[in-house]
Design a protein around this motif. Structure first.
Motif, PDB file in Angstrom:
ATOM      1  N   ASN A 244       4.540   9.356   5.748  1.00 23.28           N
ATOM      2  CA  ASN A 244       4.954   8.444   6.403  1.00 23.28           C
ATOM      3  C   ASN A 244       6.441   8.162   6.772  1.00 23.28           C
ATOM      4  O   ASN A 244       7.005   7.093   7.342  1.00 23.28           O
ATOM      5  N   GLU A 245       7.117   8.954   6.193  1.00 25.72           N
ATOM      6  CA  GLU A 245       8.672   8.807   6.326  1.00 25.72           C
ATOM      7  C   GLU A 245       9.244  10.155   7.204  1.00 25.72           C
ATOM      8  O   GLU A 245       9.148  11.234   7.060  1.00 25.72           O
TER       9      GLU A 245
ATOM     10  N   PHE B 251      12.055  15.273  -3.337  1.00 24.15           N
ATOM     11  CA  PHE B 251      10.808  16.206  -2.830  1.00 24.15           C
ATOM     12  C   PHE B 251       9.606  15.335  -3.628  1.00 24.15           C
ATOM     13  O   PHE B 251       8.657  15.290  -3.067  1.00 24.15           O
ATOM     14  N   ILE B 252       9.905  15.183  -5.022  1.00 24.81           N
ATOM     15  CA  ILE B 252       8.515  14.960  -5.793  1.00 24.81           C
ATOM     16  C   ILE B 252       7.348  15.787  -5.727  1.00 24.81           C
ATOM     17  O   ILE B 252       6.259  15.311  -5.649  1.00 24.81           O
TER      18      ILE B 252
ATOM     19  N   LEU C 219       4.610  18.676  -6.034  1.00 23.87           N
ATOM     20  CA  LEU C 219       3.664  19.030  -7.001  1.00 23.87           C
ATOM     21  C   LEU C 219       4.118  20.200  -7.927  1.00 23.87           C
ATOM     22  O   LEU C 219       4.802  21.035  -7.274  1.00 23.87           O
TER      23      LEU C 219
ATOM     24  N   GLY D 296       2.931   8.627   9.620  1.00 26.42           N
ATOM     25  CA  GLY D 296       2.616   7.266   9.425  1.00 26.42           C
ATOM     26  C   GLY D 296       1.937   7.018   8.395  1.00 26.42           C
ATOM     27  O   GLY D 296       1.845   7.805   7.399  1.00 26.42           O
TER      28      GLY D 296
ATOM     29  N   GLY E 105       0.752  -0.940   0.050  1.00 24.35           N
ATOM     30  CA  GLY E 105       0.026  -0.076  -0.008  1.00 24.35           C
ATOM     31  C   GLY E 105       0.765   1.396  -0.029  1.00 24.35           C
ATOM     32  O   GLY E 105       0.415   2.280  -0.208  1.00 24.35           O
ATOM     33  N   ALA E 106       2.084   1.137   0.029  1.00 24.91           N
ATOM     34  CA  ALA E 106       2.898   2.336   0.232  1.00 24.91           C
ATOM     35  C   ALA E 106       4.064   2.501  -0.687  1.00 24.91           C
ATOM     36  O   ALA E 106       4.729   3.424  -0.912  1.00 24.91           O
TER      37      ALA E 106
ATOM     38  N   ILE F  47      -0.055  10.996  -4.293  1.00 25.29           N
ATOM     39  CA  ILE F  47       0.619   9.704  -3.364  1.00 25.29           C
ATOM     40  C   ILE F  47       0.845   8.865  -4.310  1.00 25.29           C
ATOM     41  O   ILE F  47       0.194   8.732  -5.538  1.00 25.29           O
TER      42      ILE F  47
ATOM     43  N   GLY G 237      -0.243  12.598   1.071  1.00 27.41           N
ATOM     44  CA  GLY G 237       1.489  12.995   0.473  1.00 27.41           C
ATOM     45  C   GLY G 237       1.819  14.113   0.516  1.00 27.41           C
ATOM     46  O   GLY G 237       1.580  14.803  -0.221  1.00 27.41           O
ATOM     47  N   THR G 238       2.716  14.268   1.379  1.00 29.90           N
ATOM     48  CA  THR G 238       3.172  15.444   1.879  1.00 29.90           C
ATOM     49  C   THR G 238       4.651  15.911   1.603  1.00 29.90           C
ATOM     50  O   THR G 238       5.076  16.790   1.103  1.00 29.90           O
ATOM     51  N   SER G 239       5.254  14.849   1.576  1.00 28.97           N
ATOM     52  CA  SER G 239       6.882  14.875   1.370  1.00 28.97           C
ATOM     53  C   SER G 239       7.563  15.917   2.196  1.00 28.97           C
ATOM     54  O   SER G 239       7.475  16.105   3.366  1.00 28.97           O
TER      55      SER G 239
ATOM     56  N   LYS H  48      11.119  12.898   6.257  1.00 32.68           N
ATOM     57  CA  LYS H  48      10.498  13.811   5.274  1.00 32.68           C
ATOM     58  C   LYS H  48       9.480  14.701   6.081  1.00 32.68           C
ATOM     59  O   LYS H  48       9.696  15.955   6.137  1.00 32.68           O
TER      60      LYS H  48
HETATM   61  C1  LIG Z   1       4.612  12.842  -4.468  1.00 35.55           C
HETATM   62  S1  LIG Z   1       5.042  12.924  -2.771  1.00 35.55           S
HETATM   63  C2  LIG Z   1       4.080  14.372  -2.341  1.00 35.55           C
HETATM   64  C3  LIG Z   1       4.780  15.642  -2.637  1.00 35.55           C
HETATM   65  C4  LIG Z   1       4.061  16.773  -2.003  1.00 35.55           C
HETATM   66  N1  LIG Z   1       2.595  16.780  -2.085  1.00 35.55           N
HETATM   67  C5  LIG Z   1       4.484  17.990  -2.346  1.00 35.55           C
HETATM   68  O1  LIG Z   1       4.171  18.664  -3.242  1.00 35.55           O
HETATM   69  O2  LIG Z   1       5.583  18.466  -1.857  1.00 35.55           O
HETATM   70  C6  LIG Z   1       4.300  11.496  -2.038  1.00 35.55           C
HETATM   71  C7  LIG Z   1       4.687  11.030  -0.601  1.00 35.55           C
HETATM   72  O3  LIG Z   1       3.832  10.353  -0.059  1.00 35.55           O
HETATM   73  C8  LIG Z   1       4.483   9.566   1.039  1.00 35.55           C
HETATM   74  N2  LIG Z   1       3.727   8.448   1.086  1.00 35.55           N
HETATM   75  C9  LIG Z   1       3.972   6.860   0.461  1.00 35.55           C
HETATM   76  N3  LIG Z   1       3.264   6.340   0.857  1.00 35.55           N
HETATM   77  C10 LIG Z   1       2.593   6.881   2.117  1.00 35.55           C
HETATM   78  C11 LIG Z   1       1.735   6.240   3.185  1.00 35.55           C
HETATM   79  N4  LIG Z   1       1.329   4.912   3.076  1.00 35.55           N
HETATM   80  N5  LIG Z   1       1.257   7.223   3.990  1.00 35.55           N
HETATM   81  C12 LIG Z   1       1.899   8.397   4.162  1.00 35.55           C
HETATM   82  N6  LIG Z   1       2.556   9.178   3.228  1.00 35.55           N
HETATM   83  C13 LIG Z   1       3.040   8.429   2.343  1.00 35.55           C
HETATM   84  C14 LIG Z   1       5.938   9.365   0.362  1.00 35.55           C
HETATM   85  O4  LIG Z   1       6.942   9.321   1.362  1.00 35.55           O
HETATM   86  C15 LIG Z   1       6.025  10.824  -0.362  1.00 35.55           C
HETATM   87  O5  LIG Z   1       6.869  11.715   0.419  1.00 35.55           O
END
Ligand SMILES: C[S@@+](CC[C@H](N)C(=O)[O-])C[C@H]1O[C@@H](n2cnc3c(N)ncnc32)[C@H](O)[C@@H]1O
Length: 252
Positions: free
Chosen positions: A135-136, A73-74, A76, A163, A48-49, A184, A100-102, A139
Motif C-alpha cells: 500500500n505504500e 525493508f522488514i 522476510l 493499495g 487495519g494498516a 503483514i 505484504g510485499t515491501s 515501496k
Molecule cells: C513485513 S513487510 C513485507 C516484507 C516482504 N514480504 C519482504 O520479504 O520483503 C509488510 C509490508 O506490508 C505493507 N502493508 C501494510 N499495510 C498494508 C495494507 N493494508 N495493504 C497492503 N500492504 C500493506 C507495509 O507497507 C510493508 O511494506
C-alpha cells in the motif's frame, strides 16, 4: 554447511544477498527485534494498516510510524525465504498470494519457485503466478525496480496490487490459491485470511511470520485457525520468532 534449494541466476542471487544485508542493517539500526514491527496489542483505533504497539517507545503517532516505515525493508529472513521457495516447489504451486510485499524481497523467491514449477508442467501460458500487495507507493515502485533487475523470469510472474490489500484482494483472485504468505502487520492477518479463504484449494498452505514473538497480535488469527472444524491445521516451524505453517483441509 547449510544448503539452499534456490535456483537463481548469479545476478539475482547477488541482488538478494544485497537486499537481505540492507534489511538486516536497517533492523539493527532500529535497535530492536523484528517482532516489534509486527507485534501489536490490537487495541486502539485500528485502521487495519498499522501495527499499533510496535516502536511504542520511539513513536507516538501514526504519521511518524508511517514515515519511519516508508524506507524500511522488514524483509522476510533469508532462511524463511528458502523454506517458502522449497515448499512452493514441493507443492507445485502456481497460484500464490503474498500479503505484504515491501521492496519485494520474498516476492522474488516466490516468483522464481513458481516459474520453475511452470516449467515442470509447461505452464508458460498461465497468468502470473504471484499476487503481491503493497500500500505504500514508494515501496511498490522500488519493488518493481528490483524485479526488473532480476529479469523477465521474475518480473513477468508478479501481479502487484497497489493499495490496501483488503481492497485489492477483494476481486480478481482466482479459485485454487495454493499458498498465502502473511508477512503483514498483525491486525491485517485474520481479515486477509477471511477474504481469501473461499479461494484456497484443498491442502493450501498459509505461512505466517513471527507467530511466537508476536503471539499476542496473532491471538485472533490463531484462535480462528484452531477452532473446532475450522479445517486449518497448524505447525509452528522453529525459525526465528516462529513461522507458522497452516494447512487447509476442510471437510464437507
Ligand atoms: C513485513 S513487510 C513485507 C516484507 C516482504 N514480504 C519482504 O520479504 O520483503 C509488510 C509490508 O506490508 C505493507 N502493508 C501494510 N499495510 C498494508 C495494507 N493494508 N495493504 C497492503 N500492504 C500493506 C507495509 O507497507 C510493508 O511494506
Amino acid at each position: 554447511m547449510v544448503r539452499s534449494p534456490l535456483k537463481a541466476p548469479q545476478h539475482v542471487q547477488a541482488l538478494l544477498d544485497k537486499l537481505h544485508k540492507l534489511s538486516i542493517e536497517q533492523e539493527s539500526q532500529l535497535k530492536g527485534d523484528k517482532a516489534r514491527f509486527v507485534s501489536t496489542d490490537v487495541s486502539g483505533s485500528a485502521d487495519g494498516a498499522t501495527p499499533h504497539k510496535y516502536l511504542e517507545n520511539d513513536l507516538n503517532s501514526k504519521a511518524s510510524l508511517d514515515d519511519l516505515m516508508r524506507d524500511k525493508f522488514i524483509a522476510l529472513d533469508e532462511d524463511k525465504c528458502h523454506f517458502v521457495y522449497q515448499l512452493i516447489r514441493a507443492m507445485g504451486a502456481t497460484n500464490v498470494i503474498e500479503a505484504g510485499t515491501s521492496f519485494g524481497v520474498s516476492t522474488i523467491y516466490i516468483a522464481l519457485a513458481v516459474s520453475e514449477n511452470k516449467k515442470d508442467i509447461d505452464g508458460r501460458k498461465l497468468k502470473p503466478g504471484v499476487i503481491a500487495t503493497e500500500n505504500e507507493p514508494s515501496k511498490a515502485a522500488k519493488a518493481r525496480q528490483h524485479w526488473a533487475e532480476c529479469g523477465p523470469e521474475v518480473e513477468a510472474e508478479i501481479d502487484l496490487r497497489e493499495g490496501n490489500l483488503l481492497e485489492t484482494l477483494a476481486s480478481n483472485v482466482e479459485q485454487g490459491v495454493d499458498l498465502l504468505l502473511l508477512d503483514i502487520w498483525t491486525p491485517l492477518a485474520l481479515p486477509t485470511v477471511k477474504l481469501i479463504q473461499s479461494k484456497l484449494r484443498h491442502g493450501a498452505v498459509i505461512l505466517t511470520d513471527h507467530t511466537l514473538t508476536a503471539a499476542e497480535g496473532y491471538k485472533e488469527l490463531l484462535a480462528y485457525f484452531e477452532a473446532p472444524n475450522s479445517g486449518f491445521h497448524n505447525l509452528t516451524l522453529p525459525y526465528s520468532g516462529g513461522f507458522e505453517m497452516t494447512v487447509y483441509n476442510p471437510r464437507k
